[in-house]
Design an enzyme around this catalytic site. Structure first.
Site, PDB file in Angstrom:
ATOM      1  N   ARG A 104      38.786  80.009 -77.788  1.00  0.00           N
ATOM      2  CA  ARG A 104      38.138  80.553 -78.988  1.00  0.00           C
ATOM      3  C   ARG A 104      37.281  81.721 -78.570  1.00  0.00           C
ATOM      4  O   ARG A 104      36.420  81.566 -77.709  1.00  0.00           O
ATOM      5  CB  ARG A 104      37.212  79.491 -79.595  1.00  0.00           C
ATOM      6  CG  ARG A 104      37.902  78.455 -80.399  1.00  0.00           C
ATOM      7  CD  ARG A 104      36.907  77.644 -81.186  1.00  0.00           C
ATOM      8  NE  ARG A 104      35.714  77.271 -80.433  1.00  0.00           N
ATOM      9  CZ  ARG A 104      34.897  76.315 -80.797  1.00  0.00           C
ATOM     10  NH1 ARG A 104      35.134  75.626 -81.895  1.00  0.00           N
ATOM     11  NH2 ARG A 104      33.836  76.022 -80.098  1.00  0.00           N
ATOM     12  N   THR A 108      34.013  86.038 -82.445  1.00  0.00           N
ATOM     13  CA  THR A 108      34.748  86.008 -83.718  1.00  0.00           C
ATOM     14  C   THR A 108      35.138  84.584 -84.116  1.00  0.00           C
ATOM     15  O   THR A 108      35.461  84.325 -85.274  1.00  0.00           O
ATOM     16  CB  THR A 108      36.047  86.828 -83.621  1.00  0.00           C
ATOM     17  OG1 THR A 108      36.896  86.206 -82.644  1.00  0.00           O
ATOM     18  CG2 THR A 108      35.777  88.254 -83.207  1.00  0.00           C
ATOM     19  N   ASP A 200      30.608  71.258 -74.106  1.00  0.00           N
ATOM     20  CA  ASP A 200      31.856  71.986 -73.885  1.00  0.00           C
ATOM     21  C   ASP A 200      32.681  71.214 -72.856  1.00  0.00           C
ATOM     22  O   ASP A 200      32.342  71.167 -71.662  1.00  0.00           O
ATOM     23  CB  ASP A 200      31.540  73.409 -73.377  1.00  0.00           C
ATOM     24  CG  ASP A 200      32.797  74.248 -73.258  1.00  0.00           C
ATOM     25  OD1 ASP A 200      33.796  73.770 -72.669  1.00  0.00           O
ATOM     26  OD2 ASP A 200      32.797  75.389 -73.750  1.00  0.00           O
ATOM     27  N   ASP A 203      33.980  73.103 -69.688  1.00  0.00           N
ATOM     28  CA  ASP A 203      32.911  73.404 -68.730  1.00  0.00           C
ATOM     29  C   ASP A 203      32.440  72.145 -68.012  1.00  0.00           C
ATOM     30  O   ASP A 203      32.193  72.167 -66.805  1.00  0.00           O
ATOM     31  CB  ASP A 203      31.725  74.057 -69.450  1.00  0.00           C
ATOM     32  CG  ASP A 203      32.021  75.510 -69.805  1.00  0.00           C
ATOM     33  OD1 ASP A 203      32.923  76.101 -69.187  1.00  0.00           O
ATOM     34  OD2 ASP A 203      31.358  76.034 -70.719  1.00  0.00           O
TER      35      ASP A 203
HETATM   36  C1  PRP Z   1      37.459  74.081 -76.879  1.00  0.00           C
HETATM   37  C2  PRP Z   1      38.092  72.708 -76.906  1.00  0.00           C
HETATM   38  C3  PRP Z   1      39.262  72.887 -77.831  1.00  0.00           C
HETATM   39  C4  PRP Z   1      38.754  73.908 -78.800  1.00  0.00           C
HETATM   40  C5  PRP Z   1      38.405  73.226 -80.076  1.00  0.00           C
HETATM   41  O1  PRP Z   1      38.132  74.892 -75.997  1.00  0.00           O
HETATM   42  O2  PRP Z   1      38.491  72.269 -75.635  1.00  0.00           O
HETATM   43  O3  PRP Z   1      40.415  73.371 -77.190  1.00  0.00           O
HETATM   44  O4  PRP Z   1      37.597  74.520 -78.217  1.00  0.00           O
HETATM   45  O5  PRP Z   1      37.902  74.152 -80.975  1.00  0.00           O
HETATM   46  P1  PRP Z   1      38.603  74.527 -82.342  1.00  0.00           P
HETATM   47  O6  PRP Z   1      39.064  73.246 -82.970  1.00  0.00           O
HETATM   48  O7  PRP Z   1      37.523  75.190 -83.124  1.00  0.00           O
HETATM   49  O8  PRP Z   1      39.743  75.447 -82.036  1.00  0.00           O
HETATM   50  P2  PRP Z   1      37.602  76.339 -75.551  1.00  0.00           P
HETATM   51  O9  PRP Z   1      37.988  77.390 -76.538  1.00  0.00           O
HETATM   52  O10 PRP Z   1      36.143  76.239 -75.226  1.00  0.00           O
HETATM   53  O11 PRP Z   1      38.470  76.640 -74.249  1.00  0.00           O
HETATM   54  P3  PRP Z   1      38.450  75.882 -72.842  1.00  0.00           P
HETATM   55  O12 PRP Z   1      39.026  74.510 -73.048  1.00  0.00           O
HETATM   56  O13 PRP Z   1      39.304  76.744 -71.967  1.00  0.00           O
HETATM   57  O14 PRP Z   1      37.010  75.811 -72.366  1.00  0.00           O
END
Ligand code: PRP
Length: 209
Positions: A104, A108, A200, A203
């Site tokens: 994400r 944005t 997160d 992380d």
């Molecule tokens: C987080 C999480 C999901 C997503 C959920 O990933 O692990 O994949 O956000 O959010 P959403 O339902 O609003 O799309 P992130 O974008 O932080 O990536 P990462 O797993 O690489 O840290």
């Protein structure tokens, strides 16, 4: 009708409390995510079709059951979904694995996809998409889009913690895809993080940030 299956098994609920705990370190977090996924996968595969076979036991012949036909592929959403893969494979070792990379954009909040590699025969398989968190549902809906584009007809989505917004997003965009989750939290905050959630997941698992 809402297409969600909440897995309330006590062992799962206990592990989620440990995952949520801010004092749980990366090693333990990874172990717990994997164990939770294994237990959840037990529920998500409950509807696999069976056929009766004849098995010779040391005493005689038994009519017994084996899984028939439907093959599975797990598709973790990078990065956090990787934390659920080992647990899922422990339960279904013959499953194939695809990977979808999404993140994400912090400003944005839009979903950006950077990787998609699925098994060559994925269209003949049931796909279980894996991710730890279902927040806005943007990542889940995009991942399901990509899997559908590959010709897959039967898809399940499995996450550990969800919020109502994310479940609604999947239900509206992909009403044929059941959502398996183990907790439905209260809400999203202004940064689209789940409250209270677990932080997160990517992380915490990989020690980034
Ligand atoms: C987080 C999480 C999901 C997503 C959920 O990933 O692990 O994949 O956000 O959010 P959403 O339902 O609003 O799309 P992130 O974008 O932080 O990536 P990462 O797993 O690489 O840290």
């Amino acid at each position: 009708m809402i297409n969600v299956k909440l897995i309330e098994h006590p062992l799962v609920q206990h592990k989620i409390s440990l995952l949520r705990d801010v004092n749980t370190g990366a090693k333990e977090f990874r172990e717990l995510a994997s164990e939770t996924a294994m237990l959840m996968c037990y529920e998500a595969t409950r509807d696999l079709p069976l056929k009766t076979v004849e098995v010779e036991t040391p005493i005689g012949s038994a009519k017994s059951k084996v899984i028939s036909g439907r093959k599975i592929a797990f598709v973790p959403i990078l990065r956090a979904g990787l934390g659920m893969l080992d647990g899922a494979l422990a339960l279904v070792p013959a499953a194939k694995v695809g990977h979808i990379g999404l993140y994400r954009d912090a400003e944005t909040k839009n979903v950006v996809d950077y990787y998609c590699k699925l098994p060559f025969d994925v269209a003949e398989r049931e796909v279980i998409v894996l991710d730890i968190m279902l927040a806005t549902g943007g990542s889940a809906c995009r991942a399901i889009d990509l899997v559908k584009k590959a010709g897959v007809k039967m898809i399940k989505y499995m996450c550990i913690i969800a919020v109502p917004e994310g479940i609604s997003a999947i239900n509206e965009t992909h009403p044929d895809v059941p959502v398996y989750c183990a907790a439905i939290d209260e809400k999203l905050n202004s940064e689209a993080f789940i409250v209270p959630g677990l932080g997160d997941a990517g992380d915490r698992m990989f020690g980034t940030k």
